[in-house]
Every structure is written in C-alpha cells, then in structure tokens.
Design a protein around this motif. Structure first.
Motif, mmCIF file in Angstrom:
data_model
loop_
_atom_site.group_PDB
_atom_site.id
_atom_site.type_symbol
_atom_site.label_atom_id
_atom_site.label_comp_id
_atom_site.label_asym_id
_atom_site.label_seq_id
_atom_site.Cartn_x
_atom_site.Cartn_y
_atom_site.Cartn_z
ATOM 1 N N MET A 120 -3.685 -14.324 -11.016
ATOM 2 C CA MET A 120 -3.170 -12.944 -11.063
ATOM 3 C C MET A 120 -4.267 -11.993 -10.598
ATOM 4 S SD MET A 120 -1.684 -10.913 -14.311
ATOM 5 C CE MET A 120 -3.107 -9.906 -14.665
ATOM 6 N N SER A 121 -4.062 -11.385 -9.448
ATOM 7 C CA SER A 121 -5.049 -10.422 -8.979
ATOM 8 C C SER A 121 -4.787 -9.065 -9.623
ATOM 9 C CB SER A 121 -4.980 -10.305 -7.459
ATOM 10 O OG SER A 121 -3.815 -9.618 -7.107
ATOM 11 N N LEU A 122 -5.721 -8.150 -9.409
ATOM 12 C CA LEU A 122 -5.628 -6.848 -10.075
ATOM 13 C C LEU A 122 -4.367 -6.102 -9.635
ATOM 14 C CD1 LEU A 122 -6.903 -4.653 -11.823
ATOM 15 C CD2 LEU A 122 -8.123 -3.871 -9.802
ATOM 16 N N PHE A 123 -3.995 -6.263 -8.351
ATOM 17 C CA PHE A 123 -2.918 -5.431 -7.831
ATOM 18 C C PHE A 123 -1.540 -6.081 -7.936
ATOM 19 C CE2 PHE A 123 -6.434 -3.190 -5.831
ATOM 20 C CZ PHE A 123 -6.066 -1.894 -6.157
ATOM 21 N N SER A 124 -1.484 -7.317 -8.424
ATOM 22 C CA SER A 124 -0.179 -7.973 -8.426
ATOM 23 C C SER A 124 0.785 -7.312 -9.401
ATOM 24 C CB SER A 124 -0.350 -9.448 -8.756
ATOM 25 O OG SER A 124 -0.897 -9.586 -10.051
ATOM 26 N N HIS A 125 0.268 -6.635 -10.424
ATOM 27 C CA HIS A 125 1.156 -5.979 -11.382
ATOM 28 C C HIS A 125 0.972 -4.461 -11.395
ATOM 29 C CE1 HIS A 125 1.433 -10.093 -12.669
ATOM 30 N NE2 HIS A 125 2.428 -9.793 -13.441
ATOM 31 N N PHE A 126 0.193 -3.950 -10.434
ATOM 32 C CA PHE A 126 -0.161 -2.535 -10.495
ATOM 33 C C PHE A 126 1.082 -1.647 -10.523
ATOM 34 C CE2 PHE A 126 -1.090 1.409 -8.155
ATOM 35 C CZ PHE A 126 -2.023 1.947 -9.007
ATOM 36 N N ASP A 127 2.058 -1.949 -9.665
ATOM 37 C CA ASP A 127 3.205 -1.022 -9.601
ATOM 38 C C ASP A 127 4.051 -1.086 -10.869
ATOM 39 O OD1 ASP A 127 3.503 -3.485 -8.641
ATOM 40 O OD2 ASP A 127 4.703 -2.956 -6.901
ATOM 41 N N TYR A 128 4.130 -2.259 -11.531
ATOM 42 C CA TYR A 128 4.826 -2.270 -12.821
ATOM 43 C C TYR A 128 4.140 -1.325 -13.802
ATOM 44 C CZ TYR A 128 7.050 -6.534 -11.136
ATOM 45 O OH TYR A 128 7.750 -7.448 -10.416
ATOM 46 N N TRP A 129 2.806 -1.344 -13.796
ATOM 47 C CA TRP A 129 2.076 -0.496 -14.752
ATOM 48 C C TRP A 129 2.308 0.976 -14.447
ATOM 49 C CZ3 TRP A 129 -2.916 -3.850 -14.058
ATOM 50 C CH2 TRP A 129 -2.684 -5.099 -14.647
ATOM 51 N N VAL A 130 2.320 1.323 -13.155
ATOM 52 C CA VAL A 130 2.578 2.727 -12.821
ATOM 53 C C VAL A 130 3.968 3.129 -13.301
ATOM 54 C CG1 VAL A 130 2.830 4.375 -10.955
ATOM 55 C CG2 VAL A 130 1.036 2.684 -10.862
ATOM 56 N N VAL A 136 10.298 5.713 -2.263
ATOM 57 C CA VAL A 136 9.841 4.418 -2.788
ATOM 58 C C VAL A 136 10.955 3.389 -2.669
ATOM 59 C CG1 VAL A 136 9.071 3.209 -4.854
ATOM 60 C CG2 VAL A 136 8.189 5.443 -4.357
ATOM 61 N N MET A 137 12.191 3.829 -2.932
ATOM 62 C CA MET A 137 13.317 2.895 -2.868
ATOM 63 C C MET A 137 13.522 2.383 -1.446
ATOM 64 S SD MET A 137 15.835 4.832 -5.431
ATOM 65 C CE MET A 137 15.741 4.573 -7.196
ATOM 66 N N LEU A 153 0.835 -1.205 0.000
ATOM 67 C CA LEU A 153 0.000 0.000 0.000
ATOM 68 C C LEU A 153 0.870 1.256 0.000
ATOM 69 C CD1 LEU A 153 -2.996 0.861 0.221
ATOM 70 C CD2 LEU A 153 -2.596 1.154 2.658
ATOM 71 N N ILE A 154 1.921 1.244 0.829
ATOM 72 C CA ILE A 154 2.820 2.413 0.891
ATOM 73 C C ILE A 154 3.457 2.654 -0.469
ATOM 74 C CG2 ILE A 154 4.965 3.268 1.892
ATOM 75 C CD1 ILE A 154 4.251 1.769 4.435
ATOM 76 N N VAL A 155 3.973 1.574 -1.083
ATOM 77 C CA VAL A 155 4.625 1.726 -2.380
ATOM 78 C C VAL A 155 3.643 2.286 -3.401
ATOM 79 C CG1 VAL A 155 5.660 0.452 -4.280
ATOM 80 C CG2 VAL A 155 6.320 -0.071 -1.955
ATOM 81 N N ASN A 156 2.416 1.730 -3.425
ATOM 82 C CA ASN A 156 1.456 2.182 -4.425
ATOM 83 C C ASN A 156 1.052 3.633 -4.206
ATOM 84 O OD1 ASN A 156 1.519 -0.225 -5.727
ATOM 85 N ND2 ASN A 156 -0.287 -1.056 -4.708
ATOM 86 N N THR A 157 0.883 4.044 -2.938
ATOM 87 C CA THR A 157 0.534 5.437 -2.669
ATOM 88 C C THR A 157 1.637 6.371 -3.152
ATOM 89 O OG1 THR A 157 -0.504 4.586 -0.683
ATOM 90 C CG2 THR A 157 -0.317 6.969 -0.883
#
Lengths: 180, 124, 141
Positions: free
Chosen positions: B1-11, A43-44, A4-8
């Motif tokens: 594969m859930s929705l959030f498993s690749h979310f950060d790669y996409w961002v 983030v790092m 959650l922290i990383v995504n925020t």
C-alpha cells in the motif's frame, strides 16, 4: 495523470469546503456550495461517471443553488455568531473521521482492477448488456432495464418529495382568500 | 500500500466530516442544510471512486475500447442525486415555514422560543 | 431583472438551445451520456431561466400550474403503466422483452417510455418547487 487530476480537484474541493465552513454570510455560503458542486461534477468526469457528472452539474450547481437562493430570499438571514466554541463538535467529527480512515486501510487501493467491485456483478452488465438490451450506454441499460424496479422507487420518492413541498408551501392562497 | 493509493478516500472522508461538523456546530438552519448537502455529495464520491479504473473509459460500449469503469455505482448515484435535491428542497420548505412561524432560523433562538416559560413570552 | 435588455436578448438566444439540448439528452441517452433524469432537470432549468428573466407570471403562462402538477403524477403513472403493460402481455412486472415480438426492440420500447416517464416527473417536481418558492417571494414583496 488521471489520479493527479482527481487529487488536485479534490484538494480544491477541500479549500472550498473549509472556506464555506468559516463564512457567515449565507449568500457567499450558497455560492461556494455551487462552486463545490461544479468541482464535484468535474471530479465525476475524471472518474468516468459522465452521466452522473451531467446530473450533478444540472442539479447540484444549477437547480439547488437557485432553490437555496430562493429560500434565503424568503428568510433574509445572516448566520449569528456561534455562541459556543466548536471544540466538542470538532472532537466528535475528528474521532468519526479517524474511525472511517481506519476502515479504509483494508480497502483495495484506488483503481485496482482486481478489486471485488470489478470482478462480480459489473462484468456481466458490461459483456451482456449491449447484446441483451441493444443499448450501448450501460448506465442507461442498468438504470432503466435491469434495475427498473429500483428506478421506479426513486421516481416515486421524487414525486413524494414534490407532494410534500406542495403541502408545506401552498397554504398561502387560502390565507389571502380568508383575509379578504 | 503506497501513500497515495488511499489518498482520495481520505480526502472524501474529510469532506464528509466537514459536512458533519457544519451540521453539528452551526446554528443557522440554511447553513445546516448546506452542511448536510456536503456530507451527502461526498458520499457520492466515496461511492464512485472504487468503480474507477485508471486507463479505462466511461461505460459506453464501443469496439474501440476494451477497459471500462464500473457502471453500477454510476446508476445508484445518478438516482441518488435527483432524490437528494428533492429532499433538500423539502428541507428548505420546512426552513421557510419555520421562519414564518417563529421569525428566526437560528437554532438557539428557536430553542429559547420553545422553552416552556423561560423566554417564550418575553420575546417581542 | 425584467428590464435588463442584455439579459432578455441573451435569454431569448440561449433558451431554444437549452431546450434542444434537453431533447437530445433525452432521446440520445441510449447511446451517449444522458437519460430521463438529466433531461428533466435541464428542461426545468430552461424554464427556471425563463422565469428569472421574464418574470414568474410569464413562465406560468407558458407552463401553467395545473399542467406542472399533472406532470408530477403523469410521469410516475406512465412508468407504472409500462410495468403493467408487461404484465398484460404475459410477462413480469416491468418486463420489456414481451413488449415487442423482437426482444431487443421490446427493450428499446420499454426503456424509451420509462425514460420519458422519469423526465416528466423530474421536470414537474423541479418546476413546481421553483414556482412555489418564487411565488412565496412575490407574496412577501
């Protein structure tokens, strides 16, 4: 929680970049770039890359902001209004992005301990590194010892870039002497 | 594969593409370099993210911990950051020299300047 | 910024700690986060800070141009020297195990000198780049 922290933080970076792309005042652009770098350093830390985060905070947010402001001071420029509508670049980047997203679909999920990256080279470093080199910080051990040749190359690249900048920017003194 | 498993790669891919967009669409050379910097730094994240293990800790070995994130991407990116700022400074030095030679750092004006006979001489 | 009292006093207070932190990061890099790249950049950042508050000429008196330029090459040469030391002592290029009778102590010795070389080059390059940009700005003004 960590995810959650990383995504925020990543979402905040997206906001910074979108504002940056739309701003035409270059001073604001550079300050936003510094903000972006600090968010990236955070983030790092969340991604457990503490050595990298320290470097990014000092280099990305510190030195490169100073250098960019210095260059901006020398150029005294404001970005001109774009002459064309940005549809073509937008289409190109959107297409490239979609191809890349398609590429990620086959990747292992975020933080999957069974992913190939965690099962091959790294365990060797983590298990034998401290015993072989006596250095608990595995990043330093790999950087300076196991991959010392690599780091020698990187140092040489930094040296070469410095030499190139000296060659580009040092002519001034000779000019002023010629002038007098 | 859930929705959030690749979310950060996409961002991260979005960030990279935003950098690419700035490089292509914006004419100002300093802005282009900022775009290049964004592209470059988002690739750093794309490198570091697969090495993370949730619940792990930074790869500094201690008896108190069992799970560590992968140290190898950290090593590669650590050196890349410093090389990145050196090359960024080289780009800025080139921009400064271009500005001294042509009086502008807008790509459109530079191209007009370089055109053989159209606008080269008529510019003040 | 030269005449701003607050900035001058704060800079004078902070710079010793920044330098100390850089040295800590350099020599504690084996056990905590840190190493040559970070220490070099932090050292350069401290000097950049000094130059911004007290003026480029004062900074150039502390670390003159010839010294910064020799740092550029000295770091890479030190790194290469460690590599050749390994060769001379009968090992491979950049082989640290032969640097001391005890292999682990040899590793420590090799890593120490290499990190020092990296820090010297990185600090020199960053400072030189800053000096060049700042000197251009002074000439124009």
């Amino acid at each position: 929680m960590e995810t959650l922290i990383v995504n925020t933080l990543l979402s905040l970076m997206v906001v910074a970049v979108v504002v940056l792309a739309r701003t035409r005042n270059l001073f604001a652009v550079i300050v936003l770039f510094g903000l972006y770098s600090f968010l990236m350093a955070t983030v790092m830390v969340a991604l457990d890359a503490v050595d990298v985060a320290m470097t990014e905070a000092a280099v990305g947010a510190g030195i490169s902001t100073v250098l960019m402001l210095g260059a901006l001071h020398l150029c005294r420029s404001e970005e001109a209004k774009p002459a064309h509508k940005p549809w073509l670049p937008l289409a190109v980047t959107a297409a490239t992005g979609l191809v890349l997203v398609y590429g990620t679909l086959e990747l292992p999920a975020f933080s999957d301990p069974a992913a190939p990256i965690h099962t091959h080279v790294a365990p060797r470093y983590l298990e034998d590194g401290p015993r072989e080199t006596g250095i608990p910080n595995v990043v330093t051990a790999v950087l300076a010892s196991y991959r010392g040749f690599d780091t020698l190359g990187e140092t040489t690249v930094v040296f070469t870039a410095g030499a190139g900048i000296i060659a580009l920017l040092r002519r001034r003194r000779r000019n002023s002497r010629d002038g007098t | 594969m859930s929705l959030f498993s690749h979310f950060d790669y996409w961002v991260m891919i979005f960030l990279a593409m935003a950098g690419l967009f700035i490089v292509i669409a914006r004419g100002n050379l300093i802005k282009k370099l900022v775009g290049l910097g964004i592209f470059q730094t988002s690739v750093y994240l794309l490198y570091l993210a697969p090495g993370k293990i949730v619940g792990g800790t930074a790869p500094i070995i201690d008896a108190a911990f069992k799970v560590y994130s992968n140290p190898l991407p950290h090593v590669l990116i650590l050196t890349a950051i410093v090389v990145g700022v050196a090359t960024l400074a080289l780009g800025l030095a080139l921009v400064v020299r271009i500005r001294e030679a042509y009086g502008t750092i807008e790509e459109d004006e530079l191209l007009r300047h370089e055109a053989p006979d159209a606008g080269g001489e008529s510019r003040p | 910024m030269k005449r701003d009292m607050v900035l001058r006093v704060v800079a004078k207070l902070l710079i010793p700690f920044i330098l100390l932190f850089a040295i800590y990061v350099q020599f504690h890099g084996d056990f905590g986060p840190g190493g040559g790249f970070q220490a070099g950049v932090i050292l350069a950042a401290a000097m950049v800070f000094y130059a911004m508050i007290y003026g480029l000429d004062n900074a150039r008196r502390v670390l003159p141009d010839w010294l910064v330029e020799s740092m550029l090459a000295a770091g890479v040469l030190l790194y290469l020297g460690v590599g050749f030391a390994g060769l001379l002592l009968g090992g491979n290029f950049l082989d640290y195990f032969v640097l001391d009778r005890d292999p682990v102590a040899g590793q420590h010795r090799g890593v120490f000198w290499i990190e020092l070389g990296v820090a010297i080059t990185v600090c020199g390059v960053m400072l030189k780049i800053f000096y060049l940009f700042a000197a251009r700005g002074q000439d124009e003004a």
